[in-house]
Enzyme design. Structure first.
Site, PDB file in Angstrom:
ATOM      1  N   LYS A 261       0.835  -1.212  -0.034  1.00 14.11           N
ATOM      2  CA  LYS A 261       0.115  -0.108  -0.157  1.00 14.11           C
ATOM      3  C   LYS A 261       0.870   1.283   0.228  1.00 14.11           C
ATOM      4  O   LYS A 261       0.595   2.418  -0.925  1.00 14.11           O
ATOM      5  CB  LYS A 261      -0.804  -0.049   1.194  1.00 14.11           C
ATOM      6  CG  LYS A 261      -1.952   1.175   1.118  1.00 14.11           C
ATOM      7  CD  LYS A 261      -1.575   2.450   1.815  1.00 14.11           C
ATOM      8  CE  LYS A 261      -2.624   3.528   1.964  1.00 14.11           C
ATOM      9  NZ  LYS A 261      -2.256   4.829   2.148  1.00 14.11           N
TER      10      LYS A 261
ATOM     11  N   HIS B 124       5.220  11.530   9.892  1.00 13.30           N
ATOM     12  CA  HIS B 124       4.031  11.747   9.386  1.00 13.30           C
ATOM     13  C   HIS B 124       3.080  12.719  10.149  1.00 13.30           C
ATOM     14  O   HIS B 124       2.463  13.431   9.749  1.00 13.30           O
ATOM     15  CB  HIS B 124       3.145  10.201   9.348  1.00 13.30           C
ATOM     16  CG  HIS B 124       1.820  10.161   8.720  1.00 13.30           C
ATOM     17  ND1 HIS B 124       1.605  10.070   7.398  1.00 13.30           N
ATOM     18  CD2 HIS B 124       0.361  10.279   9.239  1.00 13.30           C
ATOM     19  CE1 HIS B 124       0.322  10.129   7.267  1.00 13.30           C
ATOM     20  NE2 HIS B 124      -0.412  10.154   8.024  1.00 13.30           N
TER      21      HIS B 124
END
Ligand code: NAD
Length: 424
Positions: free
Chosen positions: A264, A378
């Site tokens: 992914k 992130h």
């Protein structure tokens, strides 16, 4: 107050203009004036074009396009437009590319650029005999296929080969013919689908079977893009980081639960360039995941090893059915502009660059996971989204985001409290 139930049965919806459809939808969904005005603004996509790209258009939806820097692919520097709504995807590619720039960047290659179309025959009493009867007609099949697309043939593409498989299906054996077609700079769905449809009645007559499906396979394993790069042990922070990355790869190679997330992440990069260039994200994603399971178990699309010099060697091989012609690539003005930025003048170059982006993305994800964890980097980027969710605007966004990162709690409730405090 009316108690009449709303209905989604609308006759002639497709014949209305985008604005008429939007008004209907606004009424149905009770949209306020601001929301309707927002949807009515089609931004930099001509409403007429939008209305012809898909059906029943009411609006367009903008996705940010970011540029991945530091990328060097086959000795040439390239700026890569990436269309994605996810924070840290573009930064990940920039960081990975920076860390292997001095060791040469990415080296890429491509298998044949061929697509596969399938023709399904059922009810064949002698499938093995029938298989050979089809294969014996290779020249006739070539003529039937090439007649479907003289433009492609003129450009050096067209029919390349025919293969016939006997598929052992629950309802009995099926005879499945594969047309292998070089589609040059097109993704090629329409060309190969036409060829499969043209061949079908002949195949039925030759075998005595009944034809059902005639459609390309998205498992484009004759159109593999490959990329490799070496990150020196020093450039990435030493042997511990290197071994952590290799161990993270081993985890993905051995465990489908991990491999799904690993891949992914790779597709975060790949799909962003596929979308930015107007190509078909679903086609590329279907091909990638099918290829990841080619050995019977879903596994990693990349491989990570240690070189004889102790450096980190990464490689990727992935089906890449993308083009510069056809679909939205040629029609969407932003896709055209992005292709210009990329400087890719062939589908081959585009496919190879995309593979390199997938590898870069994977490097950054594995490095973060194997060291500080994914959340640190992130969340630093995601903090701005959270600040905006809390209602921050303008300069408030960065101010609130900075506080969230400093405090180590990137949460919307904290952002709301900080915003309130900031506004006094
Ligand atoms: P297309 O048919 O619009 O254009 C390709 C054609 O353009 C070729 O067949 C050829 O005749 C011509 N051409 C001109 N210059 C060319 C060049 N340099 N190289 C190659 N061909 C050239 O495009 P397409 O690639 O068939 O269409 C792709 C679209 O089909 C995508 O948008 C995809 O979403 C859609 N699609 C996908 C699937 C699937 O993935 N299962 C199925 C159907 C349709």
């Amino acid at each position: 107050m009316t108690t009449e139930a709303k209905t989604s049965r609308v006759s002639g919806f497709h014949k209305k203009t985008p604005r008429e459809r939007l008004d209907f939808v606004a009424d149905f969904a009770g949209l306020d004036g601001d929301t309707v005005a927002h949807l009515a603004d089609m931004g930099n996509l001509d409403p007429h074009l939008a209305d012809h790209l898909i059906e029943n258009v009411i609006a367009t939806m903008s996705i940010p396009v970011g540029i991945a820097t530091n990328m060097r692919v086959d000795g040439a520097d390239v700026l890569i437009p990436m269309a994605t709504e996810e924070s840290s995807v573009v930064a990940a590619v920039c960081n990975a590319a920076r860390q292997c720039y001095d060791s040469g960047g990415f080296t890429t290659s491509m298998s044949d650029a061929a697509m596969i179309a399938q023709v399904q025959l059922v009810g064949v009493s002698d499938p093995h005999h029938a298989r050979l009867r089809i294969l014996e007609r290779r020249d006739e099949i070539k003529a039937i296929c090439d007649a479907c697309d003289p433009v492609l043939v003129r450009l050096g593409g067209g029919f390349r080969d025919v293969e016939v498989r006997i598929v052992d299906a629950p309802g009995g054996a099926m005879v499945v013919t594969h047309l292998i077609v070089d589609t040059r700079d097109a993704m090629g769905a329409n060309a190969v689908n036409s060829m499969a449809e043209a061949l079908a009645p002949h195949a039925a007559a030759w075998t005595g079977g009944r034809v059902y499906l005639r459609i390309l396979s998205n498992y484009a394993d004759r159109r593999l893009a490959r990329a490799r790069a070496t990150w020196t042990c020093d450039a990435i922070g030493g042997p511990e980081v290197r071994d952590g990355i290799v161990s993270a790869y081993h985890f993905a190679a051995a465990d489908p639960y991990r491999a799904a997330t690993h891949n992914k992440g790779i597709m975060n990069g790949i799909s962003a360039v596929v979308l930015a260039t107007g190509n078909d994200t679903r086609a590329v994603e279907a091909g990638a995941h099918a290829y990841a399971a080619r050995d019977g178990r879903y596994s990693s699309l990349t491989r990570w090893e240690v070189t004889a010099d102790g450096d980190l060697a990464g490689s990727i091989e992935v089906p890449m059915a993308v083009g510069l012609i056809g679909g939205a690539t040629k029609l969407h003005p932003t896709a055209r502009a992005n292709l210009k930025i990329l400087g890719a003048t062939t589908a081959d170059r585009l496919a190879r660059i995309i593979a390199a982006v997938g590898l870069a993305q994977n490097f950054s994800a594995l490095k973060a996971l194997a060291t500080t964890g994914i959340q640190k980097g992130h969340m630093a980027l995601h903090a701005r989204n959270i600040a905006m969710m809390a209602g921050a605007a303008g300069a408030e966004v960065d101010a609130v985001a900075r506080i969230l990162v400093e405090r180590g709690t990137v949460r919307v409730d904290v952002a709301e409290a900080e915003l309130k405090r900031l506004r006094g």
